[in-house]
Write a protein that holds these residues in place. Sequence first.
Motif, PDB file in Angstrom:
ATOM      1  N   THR A  50      11.446   6.376   2.132  1.00 32.83           N
ATOM      2  CA  THR A  50      10.030   6.741   2.029  1.00 32.83           C
ATOM      3  C   THR A  50       9.443   6.280   0.708  1.00 32.83           C
ATOM      4  OG1 THR A  50      10.455   8.665   3.435  1.00 32.83           O
ATOM      5  CG2 THR A  50       8.407   8.658   2.182  1.00 32.83           C
ATOM      6  N   TRP A  51      10.210   6.435  -0.381  1.00 33.91           N
ATOM      7  CA  TRP A  51       9.732   5.998  -1.693  1.00 33.91           C
ATOM      8  C   TRP A  51       9.461   4.496  -1.712  1.00 33.91           C
ATOM      9  CZ3 TRP A  51      11.903   2.502  -5.126  1.00 33.91           C
ATOM     10  CH2 TRP A  51      11.311   2.444  -6.399  1.00 33.91           C
ATOM     11  N   ARG A  52      10.331   3.740  -1.084  1.00 35.11           N
ATOM     12  CA  ARG A  52      10.185   2.290  -1.194  1.00 35.11           C
ATOM     13  C   ARG A  52       9.069   1.738  -0.317  1.00 35.11           C
ATOM     14  NH1 ARG A  52      11.868  -2.994   0.274  1.00 35.11           N
ATOM     15  NH2 ARG A  52      12.533  -4.160  -1.578  1.00 35.11           N
ATOM     16  N   TRP A  53       8.881   2.268   0.883  1.00 28.84           N
ATOM     17  CA  TRP A  53       8.009   1.611   1.851  1.00 28.84           C
ATOM     18  C   TRP A  53       6.654   2.282   2.039  1.00 28.84           C
ATOM     19  CZ3 TRP A  53       9.295  -3.069   2.701  1.00 28.84           C
ATOM     20  CH2 TRP A  53      10.636  -3.448   2.720  1.00 28.84           C
ATOM     21  N   THR A  54       6.429   3.448   1.448  1.00 32.02           N
ATOM     22  CA  THR A  54       5.129   4.100   1.621  1.00 32.02           C
ATOM     23  C   THR A  54       4.015   3.268   0.999  1.00 32.02           C
ATOM     24  OG1 THR A  54       6.118   6.306   1.689  1.00 32.02           O
ATOM     25  CG2 THR A  54       3.785   6.168   1.122  1.00 32.02           C
ATOM     26  N   GLY A  55       4.193   2.796  -0.220  1.00 34.71           N
ATOM     27  CA  GLY A  55       3.165   1.983  -0.876  1.00 34.71           C
ATOM     28  C   GLY A  55       2.898   0.683  -0.152  1.00 34.71           C
ATOM     29  N   TYR A  56       3.946   0.081   0.395  1.00 33.57           N
ATOM     30  CA  TYR A  56       3.775  -1.170   1.146  1.00 33.57           C
ATOM     31  C   TYR A  56       2.868  -0.950   2.351  1.00 33.57           C
ATOM     32  CZ  TYR A  56       5.128  -4.983   4.298  1.00 33.57           C
ATOM     33  OH  TYR A  56       5.111  -6.037   5.179  1.00 33.57           O
ATOM     34  N   ASN A  57       3.137   0.081   3.124  1.00 36.44           N
ATOM     35  CA  ASN A  57       2.307   0.366   4.293  1.00 36.44           C
ATOM     36  C   ASN A  57       0.912   0.836   3.890  1.00 36.44           C
ATOM     37  OD1 ASN A  57       4.076   0.128   6.865  1.00 36.44           O
ATOM     38  ND2 ASN A  57       5.378   1.249   5.449  1.00 36.44           N
ATOM     39  N   ALA A  58       0.807   1.532   2.748  1.00 37.95           N
ATOM     40  CA  ALA A  58      -0.507   1.987   2.284  1.00 37.95           C
ATOM     41  C   ALA A  58      -1.413   0.803   1.970  1.00 37.95           C
ATOM     42  CB  ALA A  58      -0.342   2.876   1.055  1.00 37.95           C
ATOM     43  N   VAL A  59      -0.877  -0.245   1.390  1.00 34.53           N
ATOM     44  CA  VAL A  59      -1.688  -1.425   1.079  1.00 34.53           C
ATOM     45  C   VAL A  59      -2.177  -2.099   2.364  1.00 34.53           C
ATOM     46  CG1 VAL A  59      -1.613  -3.736   0.045  1.00 34.53           C
ATOM     47  CG2 VAL A  59      -0.616  -1.800  -1.171  1.00 34.53           C
ATOM     48  N   ILE A  60      -1.326  -2.154   3.380  1.00 34.66           N
ATOM     49  CA  ILE A  60      -1.746  -2.735   4.660  1.00 34.66           C
ATOM     50  C   ILE A  60      -2.829  -1.883   5.305  1.00 34.66           C
ATOM     51  CG2 ILE A  60      -0.967  -3.356   6.977  1.00 34.66           C
ATOM     52  CD1 ILE A  60       1.764  -3.973   5.779  1.00 34.66           C
ATOM     53  N   LEU A  61      -2.637  -0.563   5.289  1.00 37.27           N
ATOM     54  CA  LEU A  61      -3.648   0.335   5.863  1.00 37.27           C
ATOM     55  C   LEU A  61      -4.937   0.299   5.048  1.00 37.27           C
ATOM     56  CD1 LEU A  61      -1.277   3.324   6.654  1.00 37.27           C
ATOM     57  CD2 LEU A  61      -2.467   1.924   8.339  1.00 37.27           C
ATOM     58  N   LEU A  62      -4.825   0.096   3.737  1.00 40.93           N
ATOM     59  CA  LEU A  62      -6.012  -0.013   2.902  1.00 40.93           C
ATOM     60  C   LEU A  62      -6.842  -1.226   3.296  1.00 40.93           C
ATOM     61  CD1 LEU A  62      -7.694   0.872   0.448  1.00 40.93           C
ATOM     62  CD2 LEU A  62      -6.131  -0.465  -0.983  1.00 40.93           C
ATOM     63  N   ALA A  63      -6.180  -2.327   3.621  1.00 39.00           N
ATOM     64  CA  ALA A  63      -6.908  -3.509   4.081  1.00 39.00           C
ATOM     65  C   ALA A  63      -7.668  -3.207   5.369  1.00 39.00           C
ATOM     66  CB  ALA A  63      -5.941  -4.670   4.293  1.00 39.00           C
ATOM     67  N   GLY A  64      -7.055  -2.418   6.255  1.00 41.55           N
ATOM     68  CA  GLY A  64      -7.757  -2.020   7.471  1.00 41.55           C
ATOM     69  C   GLY A  64      -8.944  -1.124   7.182  1.00 41.55           C
ATOM     70  N   LEU A  65      -8.798  -0.197   6.218  1.00 43.55           N
ATOM     71  CA  LEU A  65      -9.915   0.681   5.853  1.00 43.55           C
ATOM     72  C   LEU A  65     -11.078  -0.109   5.259  1.00 43.55           C
ATOM     73  CD1 LEU A  65      -8.085   3.762   4.263  1.00 43.55           C
ATOM     74  CD2 LEU A  65      -9.438   3.731   6.365  1.00 43.55           C
ATOM     75  N   GLN A  66     -10.761  -1.106   4.448  1.00 41.51           N
ATOM     76  CA  GLN A  66     -11.817  -1.878   3.809  1.00 41.51           C
ATOM     77  C   GLN A  66     -12.561  -2.773   4.798  1.00 41.51           C
ATOM     78  OE1 GLN A  66      -9.667  -3.848   0.655  1.00 41.51           O
ATOM     79  NE2 GLN A  66     -10.027  -2.167  -0.777  1.00 41.51           N
TER      80      GLN A  66
END
Length: 309
Positions: free
Chosen positions: A182-198
């Motif tokens: 969870t520590w390693r991959w949460t930020g990675y997925n957050a950046v992808i989801l952030l692109a979708g939000l933007q």
Amino acid sequence: MAHPTTTARTPARTAPPPAPGRRRPPRPTGWMFAGPAAALFAVFFAYPLGASLLQSFTAEDAGTTRWAGLGQYRRMLDDPAFLESLLNTGLILVVQVPVMIGLALVLAALLNQSWLRFRGTWRVLYFLPAVTTLVAYAVVFQVLLKTDGGLVNQILGATGLGPVDWLNSPTWARISLIASLTWRWTGYNAVILLAGLQAIGKEQYEAAAIDGATTLTTYARVILPQLRPVILFCTITSTIGTLQLFDENYVLTRGGPDDATLTPVVYLYKVGFQQLDFGYAAAIAWVVVAIIAAISALQYLVFGRERRR
């Protein structure tokens, strides 16, 4: 007075179109560019793939390779270690992937807020774990979670709590593995989801606010339905990564204790490179491929059906 003479330009000659029914001869230029890549693909991907599939139908008897048919695949049904590895992977998949995607959604929503200062810096910091090498971060977690002298147990001791045997207890070993993933991959997925939000226009937030929707209602009724394709992508890639899990649990626990963190890929490694049973290892690899394809297709069908509603 002499008038300047002008020379008439002759039109450039063009090749006559091919006669009907005749094919234009193939030009080698395209093959010159595609040929090396095609050769590398055939030698280093297609051939090993076909050879491993063929090897999964063979077995070794006293140094002699014989045709075993589906024997290696039937062997898995009676192999408790392989069945235990599937159970462990399913448990990690059911717990870790939803928790990670949920945390990534919350983190992406926070990073998308206009009032947040130094947003670029925060995005880089949360994405950094994804670019850390798998073995390096697993070793760091191994040091942090040591029973004697580990930083986590030192902090627990300072607060009056007893030390936890993180990597030698089956339950805590699973929790440690899930926490590290969870520590390693949460930020990675957050950046992808952030692109979708933007990609979602601000006018949709404003329209929801005018209609009296709260922030939670806006995200539940307006934002999340539009993020479904991005969530699907993150879920499928995270599922594939979990089913291929090897580095973290091998470095942390070697698949133990008592096979509590054993996964099919770690078991494949032990069978193939420690027991030298390559036919059975190849069969395990192809079963993992089939499971990944089946679960990914199921997720796509479920999300796709909800999207069409």
